[in-house]
Design a protein around this motif. Structure first.
Motif, mmCIF file in Angstrom:
data_model
loop_
_atom_site.group_PDB
_atom_site.id
_atom_site.type_symbol
_atom_site.label_atom_id
_atom_site.label_comp_id
_atom_site.label_asym_id
_atom_site.label_seq_id
_atom_site.Cartn_x
_atom_site.Cartn_y
_atom_site.Cartn_z
ATOM 1 N N GLN A 74 0.806 -1.188 0.148
ATOM 2 C CA GLN A 74 -0.238 0.146 0.098
ATOM 3 C C GLN A 74 0.898 1.073 0.149
ATOM 4 O O GLN A 74 0.741 1.922 -0.981
ATOM 5 C CB GLN A 74 -0.683 -0.073 1.645
ATOM 6 C CG GLN A 74 -1.748 -1.129 1.041
ATOM 7 C CD GLN A 74 -3.052 -0.942 2.493
ATOM 8 O OE1 GLN A 74 -2.372 0.533 3.545
ATOM 9 N NE2 GLN A 74 -4.102 -2.213 2.410
ATOM 10 N N MET A 75 1.997 0.983 0.865
ATOM 11 C CA MET A 75 3.103 2.301 0.970
ATOM 12 C C MET A 75 3.606 2.348 -0.970
ATOM 13 O O MET A 75 4.296 3.907 -0.778
ATOM 14 C CB MET A 75 3.518 2.225 1.825
ATOM 15 C CG MET A 75 3.711 2.472 3.372
ATOM 16 S SD MET A 75 4.747 1.635 4.492
ATOM 17 C CE MET A 75 5.784 3.645 4.697
ATOM 18 N N VAL A 76 3.878 1.941 -1.313
ATOM 19 C CA VAL A 76 4.077 1.488 -2.536
ATOM 20 C C VAL A 76 3.574 2.234 -3.296
ATOM 21 O O VAL A 76 3.911 3.155 -4.249
ATOM 22 C CB VAL A 76 4.882 0.158 -2.992
ATOM 23 C CG1 VAL A 76 5.684 -0.226 -4.291
ATOM 24 C CG2 VAL A 76 6.376 -0.314 -1.893
ATOM 25 N N ASN A 77 1.887 2.074 -3.461
ATOM 26 C CA ASN A 77 1.149 1.876 -4.316
ATOM 27 C C ASN A 77 0.896 3.855 -4.068
ATOM 28 O O ASN A 77 0.926 4.017 -4.854
ATOM 29 C CB ASN A 77 -0.127 1.479 -4.099
ATOM 30 C CG ASN A 77 0.262 0.096 -4.233
ATOM 31 O OD1 ASN A 77 0.850 -0.416 -5.414
ATOM 32 N ND2 ASN A 77 -0.485 -0.532 -3.730
ATOM 33 N N ALA A 78 0.815 4.360 -2.734
ATOM 34 C CA ALA A 78 0.811 5.767 -2.353
ATOM 35 C C ALA A 78 1.761 6.431 -2.966
ATOM 36 O O ALA A 78 2.017 7.647 -4.031
ATOM 37 C CB ALA A 78 1.081 5.854 -0.917
ATOM 38 N N SER A 79 3.308 5.682 -3.164
ATOM 39 C CA SER A 79 4.367 6.161 -3.402
ATOM 40 C C SER A 79 4.574 6.447 -5.668
ATOM 41 O O SER A 79 4.953 7.438 -5.895
ATOM 42 C CB SER A 79 5.205 5.787 -2.962
ATOM 43 O OG SER A 79 5.706 5.644 -1.857
ATOM 44 N N LEU A 80 3.728 5.442 -5.540
ATOM 45 C CA LEU A 80 3.734 5.681 -7.197
ATOM 46 C C LEU A 80 2.306 6.531 -7.517
ATOM 47 O O LEU A 80 2.971 7.035 -8.856
ATOM 48 C CB LEU A 80 3.269 4.050 -7.775
ATOM 49 C CG LEU A 80 4.307 2.988 -7.204
ATOM 50 C CD1 LEU A 80 3.801 1.529 -7.637
ATOM 51 C CD2 LEU A 80 5.737 3.392 -8.134
#
Length: 329
Positions: free
Chosen positions: A111-117
């Protein structure tokens, strides 16, 4: 004999489950020998049947026993395999439980990676917009190259004009400075004229008022204070000369005073008192503090040495001094 054999009826029997029934083709005559013969046949048939059953049982055991034992062995093998699989499944279940926390943490990281993306995508979109704007500016600059080339060819001419303009600017600044000085001078002259018209005299940046009525030293200072000034101080020989000449030999209070018989002299307008310079301005023998009551100073003689100490409550003419301050525009 033949007749007797032909008269003996043929025996028939049926087997129904475990019961054996014998009957003649025709009802036999009810004699004793026939009954014995019939029982013997029945026993023989039963023995034959039992023999057949035993043979069948032996044959069945010989045929099906190896198959049964093989099936039983296969069942045991399958049971062991099933038990091993159950153990593997149990170990896999515990491993899955242990890895469940890691999977959840991995989900949070995803989820954090998705937000960063998402933020990266937004930044990329802004960069794309900036690139488009830069491309548009580059096109405008490209279209302006011809104008730049024309300006480059005119640079020497423009430089010469700029040099001329610089010279003219220097002259203009000089004229502006002169005009400003003239304006200040005219304004100062106008201020001086206004003050002179009110009875003040101008000398080297200060206005002086020579009174026409006599007052005690304290009343004279109060009069000067009301007019934004103080009894005059003296800071140079030229100022001393201006004062005694303008006084015309008449006695005038000045702003030099002291507190008590042993006090030090000071100027009422807080100008620093110069003892060395003041020695040139006292009348010889002064200040003598005659009667221990002479705490104020006046101009008494029309000369450089004209200061005299006197009682402050004596009435004399006086001189007010006011520094020049440019008026508001």
């Amino acid at each position: 004999m033949k007749t007797a054999e032909s008269e003996v009826p043929d025996a028939h029997f049926t087997v129904d489950k475990q019961n054996i029934s014998l009957w003649p083709r025709e009802p036999p005559p009810k004699t004793g020998s026939s009954l014995v013969l019939r029982k013997m046949c029945t026993v023989r048939a039963a023995v034959i049947l039992l023999t057949l059953v035993l043979l069948a049982s032996v044959l069945l055991q010989a045929v099906f026993y190896p198959w049964f034992m093989s099936a039983l062995s296969d069942g045991k093998t399958n049971a062991q395999l099933l038990k091993a699989r159950v153990a593997n499944i149990s170990s896999l279940s515990s491993e899955i439980k242990r890895n469940r926390g890691g999977v959840e943490a991995a989900g949070v990281q995803v989820q954090m990676v998705n937000a960063s993306l998402g933020r990266v995508h937004s930044y990329i979109r802004r960069l794309e917009t900036s690139v488009k704007e830069a491309n548009a500016r580059i096109q405008i600059l490209t279209k302006s190259w011809e104008d730049v080339d024309n300006l480059n060819t005119r640079i020497p001419e423009l430089k010469r004009d700029l040099d001329k303009a610089s010279v003219l600017n220097e002259k203009v600044r000089g004229l502006q400075s002169s005009l400003e000085n003239i304006r200040k001078s005219l304004k100062q002259q106008n201020d001086i004229i206004q003050m002179v018209s009110q009875g003040w005299k101008y000398f080297r940046g200060n206005f002086y008022y020579f009174s026409r009525v006599s007052k005690t030293w304290y009343s004279a200072e109060q009069f000067c204070t009301y007019r934004d000034s103080h009894l005059t101080s003296v800071t140079s020989e030229s100022e001393q000369e201006f004062l005694y000449k303008t006084a015309g030999g008449l006695i005038h209070w000045i702003g030099l005073t002291k507190a008590g018989s042993e006090g030090t002299w000071k100027w009422v307008d807080d100008t620093p008192f110069d003892k060395v310079l003041s020695r040139r301005f006292w009348i010889p023998g002064e200040p003598n503090n005659y009667g221990h009551n002479e705490h104020c100073t006046n101009l008494k003689m029309p000369s450089l040495q004209s200061w005299n100490d006197a009682p402050c409550d004596t009435g004399f003419l006086f001189i007010c001094k006011r520094p020049y301050k440019p008026s508001e525009p």
